[in-house]
Design a protein around this motif. Structure first.
Motif, PDB file in Angstrom:
ATOM      1  N   UNK A  87       0.797  -1.222   0.000  1.00 18.24           N
ATOM      2  CA  UNK A  87       0.000   0.000   0.000  1.00 18.24           C
ATOM      3  C   UNK A  87       0.825   1.265   0.000  1.00 18.24           C
ATOM      4  N   UNK A  88       2.085   1.175  -0.430  1.00 19.64           N
ATOM      5  CA  UNK A  88       2.934   2.368  -0.426  1.00 19.64           C
ATOM      6  C   UNK A  88       2.762   3.141  -1.724  1.00 19.64           C
ATOM      7  N   UNK A  89       2.447   4.414  -1.566  1.00 20.51           N
ATOM      8  CA  UNK A  89       2.296   5.257  -2.749  1.00 20.51           C
ATOM      9  C   UNK A  89       0.879   5.783  -2.865  1.00 20.51           C
ATOM     10  N   UNK A 101      -4.906  10.538  -8.782  1.00 17.74           N
ATOM     11  CA  UNK A 101      -4.089   9.782  -7.844  1.00 17.74           C
ATOM     12  C   UNK A 101      -4.303  10.394  -6.471  1.00 17.74           C
ATOM     13  N   UNK A 102      -4.240   9.588  -5.443  1.00 18.41           N
ATOM     14  CA  UNK A 102      -4.431  10.156  -4.092  1.00 18.41           C
ATOM     15  C   UNK A 102      -3.837   9.226  -3.050  1.00 18.41           C
ATOM     16  N   UNK A 103      -3.598   9.794  -1.870  1.00 14.57           N
ATOM     17  CA  UNK A 103      -3.140   9.021  -0.724  1.00 14.57           C
ATOM     18  C   UNK A 103      -4.240   8.964   0.313  1.00 14.57           C
ATOM     19  N   UNK A 315       6.381   3.921 -10.250  1.00 14.46           N
ATOM     20  CA  UNK A 315       5.604   5.111 -10.610  1.00 14.46           C
ATOM     21  C   UNK A 315       4.932   5.734  -9.393  1.00 14.46           C
ATOM     22  N   UNK A 316       5.216   5.188  -8.219  1.00  9.10           N
ATOM     23  CA  UNK A 316       4.614   5.739  -7.003  1.00  9.10           C
ATOM     24  C   UNK A 316       3.173   5.309  -6.777  1.00  9.10           C
ATOM     25  N   UNK A 332      -5.755  -4.601  -7.141  1.00  6.17           N
ATOM     26  CA  UNK A 332      -4.797  -4.588  -6.030  1.00  6.17           C
ATOM     27  C   UNK A 332      -3.436  -5.051  -6.546  1.00  6.17           C
ATOM     28  N   UNK A 333      -2.398  -4.657  -5.834  1.00  6.02           N
ATOM     29  CA  UNK A 333      -1.073  -5.240  -6.016  1.00  6.02           C
ATOM     30  C   UNK A 333      -1.071  -6.566  -5.258  1.00  6.02           C
TER      31      UNK A 333
END
Lengths: 457, 457
Positions: A87-89, A101-103, A315-316, A332-333
């Protein structure tokens, strides 16, 4: 030749519910046998691998969350390891014609959509907390909530099209059905059972927080190992008979091709829609039989798309995306702990699973890969391989993640979901009050059925 | 010992659909065998008798209407006789705290309730006419109609509580479910299929116009007689296999305990929810399997209450009553053509059938008789006998009159209702486009399946 096996309790189905049930009974000193149709244990929890033969990709249930206490305790007890979902990025969201894109937990939506969504979620979670988990039919407003679809509630209570779409994606992501397919009462029960919308949808502190090193099937395999040859695979149960004898004595007889198990009780730990296809002697009472006519499984095709590396991380990006453009709406990753190879997990759910399930595999996979390329860029367009499973096509499951109840079913048939019929007891994730539909619910449902039997005899 | 039977076509189920199908195939020169689980033919059409052993009371389907052309033609062809449902005198209606006697089609309700009901019916019938009977999912507004329950439509479109109750009784009387149990699209389709609300609810010029001298089962028996020993009763089919061979050749294999029938095609002519319980090899595709997870049967207990004579006729009553006080909401005079003995028919439907089905028979019958006494006076309180059948408890039916579809099912799974799966064809009253759910629909569905096969080979 018919092989006969005598036990105190016969368990049908070696998914997590059946295994947890058998283990509790064995620990209490009961003779138990578990009959499993497949040649493997685990049911809706199943490890696949990529073509390297080593990289595990879970074809079914895979995550556990921090509030799922029973499964976490079992993980610790069995010496299994977990690791956090990547969940990093930044996450991705596509809604209407906007992509961003958002955190964190709140996507960058227009303020009026965010306000509308916030109000809807608050209201929905508040209603959900009014559902008694052990008896949804006993909610004060059960009649009203069971007379309408979840879709009807969305249209009445959510004003903006963006927030409506996100509520619909919530239904698809959590129930694998469209909000028209289930009653409002069912959506409220399921949400309450899992601890609310945030708990059900989040990775951090939510139901998607942790993954199993080596794959979730290890949980089933470790339980089965302890049961040893009490677990019999490849045994397709067809018929369950029960007889009472004067003096409170009696027996059950569980018949498969070439195999009969006899005992004093039986636990049916298969999905309700499959439980309804067995033959029972004497026939089940109307309430139970009509329940299993009305408790269908959802529709999901789980697609793993593998790359040499998780390029989106550079790519963050977290690999987590939500989009209202079908057919893929959630990703999901799903890379292994080592981060090599990179694996994106794409869900086809509800209507999209129903429709694309009928397509030839290459066409379906092309559409999935195309969606990933739109979201994650052109590197996503050239995967090494795709591994997918349509759970609706699985003969011994016939739909995932679990069952959903249409209007009228919880209030009129709900009590038959867990109520034993003589010596027949019912287990499975659908029968759990808490974390219904999840691994945690499967385990506690099996343990609850075991406790029923231990209390009775 | 396994008995083997070779035919061109194997038909599963000797209800009207299966028998009509077999007959059409036999007439076209095909070898056919009909496998029936029960020891009788007729399925949901079944003659019982009073304890005199002579007076026939139909435990299942019994009426035919003038617009049901195929069944009327068959009645004539088979030399059966019909007689009109008794309708001389005044009907009874109870609504809220009012009870009244009336003649004709319009009950004496307050003018605002009548106006409200008239508007609702007009609007509903108008929507129903927009449903393409062969493809309800293709209606222009199918999406919207399949996203809500029929109950939601009633609440939005009917203003007075009296008219709402009458619309709910319509659902119960015609579908044997509550309006929350099915989608608006299903209620519209079923209404359109039967020719509109008036045609479905009326005796004169409606679906309850005519009865069979000697009972409706004669229709099935006459068809079966013509098929002779091609009809095999007591054969419980469990498994259907199909195999293709190079060159377009292939076969089906239909297995029962101790019996195998082989042919080139098979017609499954049992209720959809039971069709879904058979084993198929290869397994059915997801769309068809998930359809049968979502097409439950309604709930009805049909109660015949017999008296030495039809005393209500002397009071100037038809024996037909509609009431919003459960559990009995609809009654008819169901005496034999001679008028002796007198028989009142009381329906327990939907929720009331579900609830009272679990009661001991004497308690349930006492409540039914009490309702009749309230409606028809104290002579009704002392019947000679009660003959009842809970169709949900019937192992080889599991609910009546037929199936209903919850929101989302017609639009997502409807096409799988009739579409053959290889060499497997589907028949039964639920698969009919016209007069779906009725004897007429059962017959035409069987003939349609026969035509499919005759066109293919």
């Amino acid at each position: 030749m018919v092989e006969t096996y005598d036990a105190d309790v016969v368990v049908v189905g070696a998914g997590l519910a059946g295994l947890a049930c058998a283990r509790a009974l064995a620990d209490a000193g009961r003779e138990v046998v578990v009959l499993e149709a497949r040649d493997r244990v685990g049911g809706r929890v199943w490890n696949g691998t990529l073509s390297d033969g080593r990289t595990v990709v879970e074809l079914g249930g895979q995550w556990i969350g921090p509030t799922q206490r029973r499964v976490n305790a079992l993980v610790a007890e069995l010496g299994l390891e977990t690791f956090p979902t990547f969940g990093e990025g930044e996450h991705l969201i596509e809604l209407g014609d906007r992509r961003a894109r958002y955190r964190g937990a709140r996507p960058p939506l227009p303020p009026w959509v965010l306000a509308d969504l916030g109000r809807a979620q608050l209201r929905f979670d508040r209603l959900a907390r009014q559902v008694p988990l052990e008896a949804p039919w006993a909610a004060d407003r059960a009649e009203a909530w069971d007379s309408v679809t979840f879709e009807t509630w969305i249209r009445r209570n959510v004003a903006t099209s963006g927030a409506r779409e996100l509520m619909r994606i919530y239904a698809e992501a959590v129930l694998a059905v469209e909000p028209r397919d289930c009653s409002l009462l069912h959506a409220l029960f399921y949400t309450a059972s899992g601890g609310g919308i945030d708990a059900l949808t989040a990775t951090r502190r939510g139901a998607q927080q942790d993954r199993f090193v080596g794959g979730s099937e290890l949980l089933a395999r470790r339980l089965a190992e302890r049961l040893g040859d009490r677990v019999r695979t490849g045994v397709v149960v067809r018929r369950i008979g029960q007889r009472e004898r004067p003096g409170g004595d009696g027996e059950v007889r569980v018949e498969a091709d070439g195999f009969v198990a006899r005992g004093r009780d039986v636990v049916v730990a298969v999905p309700p829609t499959l439980a309804g296809r067995l033959e029972y002697d004497p026939p089940l009472p109307p309430r139970r039989d009509q329940l299993t006519q009305r408790i269908p499984a959802g529709s999901v095709i789980k697609c793993h798309v593998a790359y040499d590396e998780p390029f989106w991380r550079d790519d963050g990006l977290t690999g987590q995306a939500v989009t209202d453009r079908g057919p893929v709406k959630i990703t999901f990753d799903n890379s292994p702990p080592s981060g090599r190879p990179g694996v994106l997990l794409a869900f086809l759910e509800g209507d999209h699973a129903r429709e694309l399930g009928a397509w030839p595999a290459p066409d379906r996979q092309a559409v999935v890969v195309e969606a990933l390329a739109r979201l994650f860029g052109r590197r996503a367009a050239r995967p090494e391989e795709v591994v997918e499973l349509d759970w609706s096509a699985e003969r011994f499951t016939r739909g995932c993640y679990g069952a959903h109840l249409a209007p009228g079913v919880w209030t009129r048939y709900g009590p038959a979901l867990r109520a034993p019929v003589g010596r027949i007891h019912w287990a499975g994730a659908e029968t759990a009050a808490v974390h219904s539909g999840y691994m945690d619910g499967a385990i506690t449902s099996g343990e609850r059925a075991a406790a029923e039997i231990l209390a009775a005899r």
